[in-house]
Write a protein that holds these residues in place. Structure first.
Motif, mmCIF file in Angstrom:
data_model
loop_
_atom_site.group_PDB
_atom_site.id
_atom_site.type_symbol
_atom_site.label_atom_id
_atom_site.label_comp_id
_atom_site.label_asym_id
_atom_site.label_seq_id
_atom_site.Cartn_x
_atom_site.Cartn_y
_atom_site.Cartn_z
ATOM 1 N N ASN A 82 94.233 63.507 147.210
ATOM 2 C CA ASN A 82 94.526 64.317 145.924
ATOM 3 C C ASN A 82 94.682 65.769 146.415
ATOM 4 O OD1 ASN A 82 95.994 64.557 143.482
ATOM 5 N ND2 ASN A 82 94.004 65.000 142.271
ATOM 6 N N ASP A 83 95.661 66.126 147.340
ATOM 7 C CA ASP A 83 95.299 67.427 148.023
ATOM 8 C C ASP A 83 96.315 67.504 149.224
ATOM 9 O OD1 ASP A 83 94.432 70.180 148.303
ATOM 10 O OD2 ASP A 83 92.533 69.688 148.134
ATOM 11 N N ILE A 84 96.371 68.548 149.786
ATOM 12 C CA ILE A 84 97.107 68.863 151.036
ATOM 13 C C ILE A 84 96.019 68.608 152.164
ATOM 14 C CG2 ILE A 84 98.872 70.545 149.932
ATOM 15 C CD1 ILE A 84 97.211 72.831 151.178
ATOM 16 N N GLU A 85 96.646 68.290 153.317
ATOM 17 C CA GLU A 85 95.874 68.010 154.447
ATOM 18 C C GLU A 85 95.102 69.280 155.119
ATOM 19 O OE1 GLU A 85 96.377 65.917 158.990
ATOM 20 O OE2 GLU A 85 98.323 66.192 157.745
ATOM 21 N N GLU A 86 95.632 70.594 155.005
ATOM 22 C CA GLU A 86 94.937 71.659 155.284
ATOM 23 C C GLU A 86 93.814 71.975 154.820
ATOM 24 O OE1 GLU A 86 98.123 71.217 154.512
ATOM 25 O OE2 GLU A 86 99.356 71.910 156.284
ATOM 26 N N ASN A 87 93.526 71.535 153.503
ATOM 27 C CA ASN A 87 92.081 71.606 152.645
ATOM 28 C C ASN A 87 91.164 70.413 153.043
ATOM 29 O OD1 ASN A 87 93.372 73.978 151.453
ATOM 30 N ND2 ASN A 87 93.747 72.591 149.426
ATOM 31 N N GLY A 88 91.471 69.674 154.086
ATOM 32 C CA GLY A 88 90.531 68.627 154.537
ATOM 33 C C GLY A 88 91.146 67.285 154.643
ATOM 34 N N ARG A 89 90.682 66.736 155.882
ATOM 35 C CA ARG A 89 91.223 65.675 156.598
ATOM 36 C C ARG A 89 90.499 64.608 156.042
ATOM 37 N NH1 ARG A 89 92.638 65.290 162.513
ATOM 38 N NH2 ARG A 89 93.166 63.295 161.785
ATOM 39 N N VAL A 90 90.738 63.193 155.918
ATOM 40 C CA VAL A 90 89.799 62.068 155.482
ATOM 41 C C VAL A 90 89.146 61.891 156.818
ATOM 42 C CG1 VAL A 90 91.330 61.251 154.105
ATOM 43 C CG2 VAL A 90 91.697 60.431 156.393
ATOM 44 N N ASP A 91 88.079 61.089 156.434
ATOM 45 C CA ASP A 91 87.057 60.683 157.735
ATOM 46 C C ASP A 91 87.756 59.914 158.850
ATOM 47 O OD1 ASP A 91 84.727 60.213 159.153
ATOM 48 O OD2 ASP A 91 83.588 59.539 157.476
ATOM 49 N N TRP A 92 87.237 59.824 159.789
ATOM 50 C CA TRP A 92 87.964 59.022 161.077
ATOM 51 C C TRP A 92 88.050 57.746 160.631
ATOM 52 C CZ3 TRP A 92 85.935 54.823 163.478
ATOM 53 C CH2 TRP A 92 84.429 54.726 163.131
ATOM 54 N N LEU A 93 87.124 57.024 159.864
ATOM 55 C CA LEU A 93 87.195 55.873 159.700
ATOM 56 C C LEU A 93 88.306 55.293 158.593
ATOM 57 C CD1 LEU A 93 85.722 52.842 159.874
ATOM 58 C CD2 LEU A 93 84.141 53.620 158.097
ATOM 59 N N PHE A 94 88.711 55.887 157.671
ATOM 60 C CA PHE A 94 89.872 55.777 157.048
ATOM 61 C C PHE A 94 91.015 55.759 157.819
ATOM 62 C CE2 PHE A 94 87.143 57.887 153.918
ATOM 63 C CZ PHE A 94 87.235 57.161 152.589
ATOM 64 N N TYR A 209 78.273 54.507 162.641
ATOM 65 C CA TYR A 209 77.341 54.930 163.325
ATOM 66 C C TYR A 209 77.639 55.272 165.027
ATOM 67 C CZ TYR A 209 72.818 55.415 165.639
ATOM 68 O OH TYR A 209 71.540 55.549 166.465
ATOM 69 N N LEU A 210 78.584 54.167 165.405
ATOM 70 C CA LEU A 210 78.859 54.275 166.754
ATOM 71 C C LEU A 210 79.828 55.509 166.867
ATOM 72 C CD1 LEU A 210 79.409 52.966 169.594
ATOM 73 C CD2 LEU A 210 81.581 52.077 168.554
ATOM 74 N N PHE A 211 80.754 55.879 165.993
ATOM 75 C CA PHE A 211 81.626 56.817 166.245
ATOM 76 C C PHE A 211 80.859 58.295 165.925
ATOM 77 C CE2 PHE A 211 85.145 59.913 165.400
ATOM 78 C CZ PHE A 211 86.126 59.559 166.227
ATOM 79 N N ASN A 212 80.113 58.398 164.803
ATOM 80 C CA ASN A 212 79.545 59.805 164.616
ATOM 81 C C ASN A 212 78.333 60.344 165.470
ATOM 82 O OD1 ASN A 212 81.440 60.253 162.838
ATOM 83 N ND2 ASN A 212 80.419 60.050 160.855
ATOM 84 N N LYS A 213 77.386 59.011 165.565
ATOM 85 C CA LYS A 213 76.226 59.457 166.412
ATOM 86 C C LYS A 213 76.300 59.236 167.863
ATOM 87 C CE LYS A 213 74.294 59.950 162.204
ATOM 88 N NZ LYS A 213 73.862 61.537 161.975
ATOM 89 N N ILE A 214 77.101 58.264 168.280
ATOM 90 C CA ILE A 214 76.952 58.107 169.818
ATOM 91 C C ILE A 214 78.102 58.701 170.327
ATOM 92 C CG2 ILE A 214 76.985 56.238 171.668
ATOM 93 C CD1 ILE A 214 75.690 54.318 169.674
ATOM 94 N N LEU A 215 79.551 58.387 169.995
ATOM 95 C CA LEU A 215 80.603 59.351 170.514
ATOM 96 C C LEU A 215 80.787 60.481 170.250
ATOM 97 C CD1 LEU A 215 83.066 56.110 170.230
ATOM 98 C CD2 LEU A 215 81.515 56.637 172.060
ATOM 99 N N HIS A 216 80.355 61.010 169.217
ATOM 100 C CA HIS A 216 80.590 62.269 168.629
ATOM 101 C C HIS A 216 79.229 62.664 167.861
ATOM 102 C CE1 HIS A 216 84.634 61.046 169.131
ATOM 103 N NE2 HIS A 216 85.058 62.156 169.456
ATOM 104 N N SER A 217 79.130 64.026 167.808
ATOM 105 C CA SER A 217 77.912 64.719 166.909
ATOM 106 C C SER A 217 78.454 64.657 165.623
ATOM 107 C CB SER A 217 77.416 65.862 167.502
ATOM 108 O OG SER A 217 78.134 66.853 167.244
ATOM 109 N N SER A 218 77.489 64.658 164.666
ATOM 110 C CA SER A 218 77.965 64.655 163.169
ATOM 111 C C SER A 218 78.643 66.273 162.974
ATOM 112 C CB SER A 218 76.521 64.621 162.264
ATOM 113 O OG SER A 218 76.167 63.345 162.400
ATOM 114 N N ALA A 219 78.275 67.249 163.519
ATOM 115 C CA ALA A 219 78.633 68.579 163.588
ATOM 116 C C ALA A 219 80.248 68.505 164.008
ATOM 117 C CB ALA A 219 77.827 69.453 164.309
ATOM 118 N N SER A 220 80.669 68.050 165.112
ATOM 119 C CA SER A 220 81.699 67.958 165.327
ATOM 120 C C SER A 220 82.669 67.126 164.767
ATOM 121 C CB SER A 220 81.879 67.649 167.310
ATOM 122 O OG SER A 220 81.487 66.020 167.085
#
Length: 229
Positions: A82-94, A209-220
Motif C-alpha cells: 500500500n505505497d510506492i516502491e521508492e518508499n520501501g521494497r518488499v523482503d526478498w522472500l516475497f 536464514y540462508l539468504f539473510n545470514k549466509i548469502l547476505h548480511s542483515s545490514a545489506s
C-alpha cells in the motif's frame, strides 16, 4: 492520484479478511468469494478459509516475512504493498514466493477522501483495510464486498479507528458492504492444517536464514529494501 489495484476480471464477490477474530462458521463463505484478500501477517489463513488471492501489506511491514503466516505467503500469487516502491521494497522472500505489486498512493488517497466526512484526524493514516475498501468501492461498485475479522481497533496510534468504524457502519447500513460478526467458536486449523503450517514455517525460516545470514548480511539486506539512510 497514482496507482491502484489491478484488473481483477469479472468478479461478483470479494472477501476481505482482517486480522481480528473470525468464526469457524464463516470459513466456507470466505473461500466461496470470487476474490479473497488478506492483510499483513494473515493469521486466519488456513483456519478461517484456505484461500488467499492477494496479500496486502502497508509499507511499515515490508520487512516482515519471518513473522507472516507461511501458508498465506506460500499460497498467495501476489503481495500488494500500500505505497510506492521508492518508499520501501518488499523482503526478498516475497519476491520468490509471490509477485509484488506496489499500489502507489491511490488507495490511501481514496480512503482519506471517504474518511474526511467523519472528521478523521488530519495527521492520521488510513489503515490498509480502509484503503482497500475505498479502492474496491470505487473500482468495482457492483461487486458484493464481505468483511471478516474487522474490529476497528489496534495498537497503532497513527490510525483513526473511530472514524473508520463510523464509515464502515454507514456503508453497512447503506448495503454497500456486509460485515460478518458471526457468533460461535473461532476458526481453528485441522491436524492436517497444523502439519502443513509447521512444514511451511520451517521451510520459510530456513530460506530466510540462508539468504539473510549466509548469502547476505542483515545490514545489506535492509539496504536493498529500504535504501541507504
Amino acid at each position: 492520484m497514482t496507482g491502484g489495484i489491478p484488473d481483477l476480471g469479472p468478479i461478483r464477490t470479494i472477501s476481505i479478511v482482517g486480522n481480528g477474530p473470525v468464526s469457524q462458521a464463516d470459513a466456507a463463505l470466505i473461500d466461496a468469494a470470487d476474490f479473497v484478500l488478506r492483510f499483513n501477517s494473515a493469521p486466519a489463513c488456513g483456519a478461517a478459509g484456505q484461500r488467499v488471492d492477494a496479500l496486502m501489506l502497508n509499507r511499515a511491514r515490508v520487512y516482515m516475512s519471518k513473522r507472516i503466516n507461511p501458508l498465506a505467503l506460500h499460497r498467495s500469487p501476489e503481495v500488494w504493498v500500500n505505497d510506492i516502491e521508492e518508499n520501501g521494497r518488499v523482503d526478498w522472500l516475497f519476491e520468490r514466493e509471490c509477485r509484488p505489486r506496489y499500489l502507489g498512493f491511490g488507495p490511501v488517497t481514496r480512503a482519506r477522501a471517504h474518511l474526511k466526512e467523519f472528521d478523521a484526524l488530519e495527521q492520521s493514516n488510513p489503515t490498509s483495510g480502509a484503503s482497500i475498501i475505498a479502492e474496491v468501492l470505487d473500482v468495482y461498485p457492483e461487486a458484493e464486498i464481505h468483511l471478516f475479522g474487522f474490529t476497528h481497533q489496534g495498537k497503532q496510534h497513527t490510525h483513526d479507528w473511530d472514524a473508520e468504524r463510523q464509515w464502515t457502519e454507514r456503508l453497512c447500513a447503506e448495503g454497500r458492504i456486509v460485515r460478518h460478526l458471526t457468533p460461535g467458536p473461532r476458526a481453528r486449523r485441522s491436524l492436517t492444517g497444523r502439519l502443513e503450517y509447521a512444514f511451511r514455517f520451517v521451510q520459510m525460516r530456513a530460506r530466510h536464514y540462508l539468504f539473510n545470514k549466509i548469502l547476505h548480511s542483515s545490514a545489506s539486506t535492509k539496504r536493498r529494501i529500504f535504501g541507504r539512510q
